[in-house]
Design a protein around this motif. Sequence first.
Motif, short mmCIF file in Angstrom:
data_model
loop_
_atom_site.label_atom_id
_atom_site.label_comp_id
_atom_site.label_asym_id
_atom_site.label_seq_id
_atom_site.Cartn_x
_atom_site.Cartn_y
_atom_site.Cartn_z
N TRP B 28 -9.23 8.32 -1.54
CA TRP B 28 -8.44 8.74 -0.38
C TRP B 28 -7.27 7.79 -0.15
CZ3 TRP B 28 -7.81 13.00 2.24
CH2 TRP B 28 -8.84 13.95 2.27
N GLN B 29 -7.58 6.49 -0.22
CA GLN B 29 -6.53 5.51 0.00
C GLN B 29 -5.38 5.70 -1.00
OE1 GLN B 29 -6.67 2.29 2.35
NE2 GLN B 29 -4.66 3.22 2.10
N THR B 33 -1.55 6.97 -0.08
CA THR B 33 -0.46 6.03 -0.37
C THR B 33 0.56 6.68 -1.32
OG1 THR B 33 -2.01 4.21 -0.12
CG2 THR B 33 0.07 3.71 -1.18
N ARG B 36 2.58 9.33 0.53
CA ARG B 36 3.62 8.75 1.38
C ARG B 36 4.80 8.30 0.53
NH1 ARG B 36 1.41 4.27 5.23
NH2 ARG B 36 1.42 5.78 6.94
N GLY B 296 -1.91 3.74 -7.33
CA GLY B 296 -2.60 3.87 -6.06
C GLY B 296 -2.10 2.91 -4.99
N TRP B 297 -1.25 1.96 -5.39
CA TRP B 297 -0.61 1.06 -4.42
C TRP B 297 0.78 1.57 -4.02
CZ3 TRP B 297 -2.70 -3.10 -1.97
CH2 TRP B 297 -3.96 -3.51 -2.42
N GLY B 298 1.15 2.74 -4.50
CA GLY B 298 2.45 3.30 -4.18
C GLY B 298 3.56 2.75 -5.05
N ARG B 299 3.19 1.99 -6.09
CA ARG B 299 4.22 1.39 -6.95
C ARG B 299 4.65 2.35 -8.04
NH1 ARG B 299 1.29 -4.11 -8.62
NH2 ARG B 299 -0.37 -2.58 -8.94
#
Lengths: 286, 336
Positions: B28-29, B33, B36, B296-299
């Motif tokens: 989910w996280q 992310t 977004r 998953g960190w948005g990178r």
Amino acid sequence: MRHVFSVAIGPVGFRVGSDWRGPVAALEQLYASYPKPQDGIADFTVRLFADRPWRRFFRPKVMIGGDFVLPEAAPLSLEHGLLAAEMAMNLQMALGQRRYLLLHASAVERDGKALVMTGLSGAGKSTLAALLMTRGWRLMGDEFALLDPETGLIHAFPRLISLKNEAIAVMEMGAPGGTFGPLLADTPKGAIRHLVPDHRSVAAMLEPARPTLILFPTFGHDAATRKVAPSEVFVRLTQASTNYVALAERGFTALMRLVAETPARAIDYPDTESAIAQVEALWASL
Amino acid sequence: MGVALDGHLLARALADPASVATLDSAGWQALLTIARAELLSASLAHRLDGIAKPEAAQRFLDDAKASCAQGRLVALWEVEMARRALGDLGVPVVLLKGSAFIAAGLAAGQGRFVGDLDILVPRADLDRVEAALLGAGWEWVKPDPYDDAYYRRWMHELPPLIHRERDRMIDVHHTILPLTARPTPDADALIANSVPLENGLHMLDSDDMICHAAAHLFADGDLSGGMRNLWDIHCLVDDFGIAGLAERARRHGLASAVRRALRLSRALYGTQLPDGWARSGSDDGLYLRRLTARDGWGRQTRPVTRLGFYVRSHWLRMPPLMLARHLWTKWRKQAG
């Protein structure tokens, strides 16, 4: 990312990823008494990273990243990694928070009622909130007060208290039993030392409070107190909010309600003891 | 979990909302992310309406929806401001991209974040449109004479204008690809086929909307933001079908870009296509690799792939000699 830390501060969950162990170790120690984000899902992600691989080791520079970023944020030295993490978390709130109207203010609570203090940098809102915490008030936050547009209540955001320059000595004296972070010298904001909010403030951080007094403190003058007209309070609070414009009508309505229902005073104070006495006298007179 | 923690995670949730039932908290996280970062969090929120999810995820998505709803209001207001500035000129004004989706109430507008206001007007009327906008408070953002001259000579739009009070940007197009690009879309046909909206402005007809999205993605850009672009295309195909699309795409010289867009949209989002469109391109895998390059960190990940597409975008945008001259001028300005 290599090193990961997550924490809930009030109603907001954060996840911090770091290329270095140092900042995460500092966060783990200082936020040890805080809960984790609800359901293991953070609202905001923060990244502390080296912009070039060798910068992890050679003259390491901590870049600040995350869900929301400023285009030209300057990197910090690794010794200031804890500050970088705190700045990055604040930045997510300032740029990304949409559930609450964010007031750049400190807040303390007693008997379910909140005292909100705002003013220019250096007015002493952090220090006053920290001192009141040591005198029977619950600290709701030293940087942001979260106004809920649905209920008109203030929600707590009790992150680490960020003490700057002279305030460090004041609180080392004022909270001798407190848990302090390392002294961060020569940061872009001067000397900084973090103070962990007391157990009670952390344990009660999900309890909102009814705003009861708005205070505009100014340090460096003889003690004086004056009323502040609602129109002035409104304008000053719009300036003290990072997301007032983004929340649009919800923000306007919430702020109008706050200003209409909450008395406001400005106080000048020559020293912190006078300020505490002025606050207690004002509170008793409400 | 059976799915990589990259853009495919988001694509799967958008295509098949029920699939989120298998996500753990880390999944989910990562999903939220990535959504977004790809500016698809509010679209995801709408797609996952009524699907069981952790409370924290629900709150995250509710916030995204509320924030998007506010953005929608601002975008519609900007449309209205443009209408007031240009309505009396007697010039057809065609809304493009997000503003059009929202103004027309299309599914592609559900949860769509809108940044700038993009409009298309006939090239012959550019001067009058520009004068009217300047008169109504819009101002130049690029004061550099080289940039300004470059835009006017070679681009498909005027240099960007920002409104001095509202701080919002408007891009005034006279066609949908730079004049230096190889395909030459038929701008007159775009305007002639446009569909009137209630407020007197127009939007492209559905085939042209898909052509425009595909042109933007494959003949112009480096595929950044591509997941959102393809989601637009998926929603448009879902709403309107593709009966006349092949013919229209050919007319604009965009047949291969449109075919590729539909194939990739199907690969990511399961877009329903008739049989003729099914054959996949040999390098689709590379495109998918670029489109889903997000962790998953948005990178952003896969830097080599991304660089390749960046170079390609410039290659497509202008002929080699011109590109060299352009980069040389830019470099000297930067060095000076």
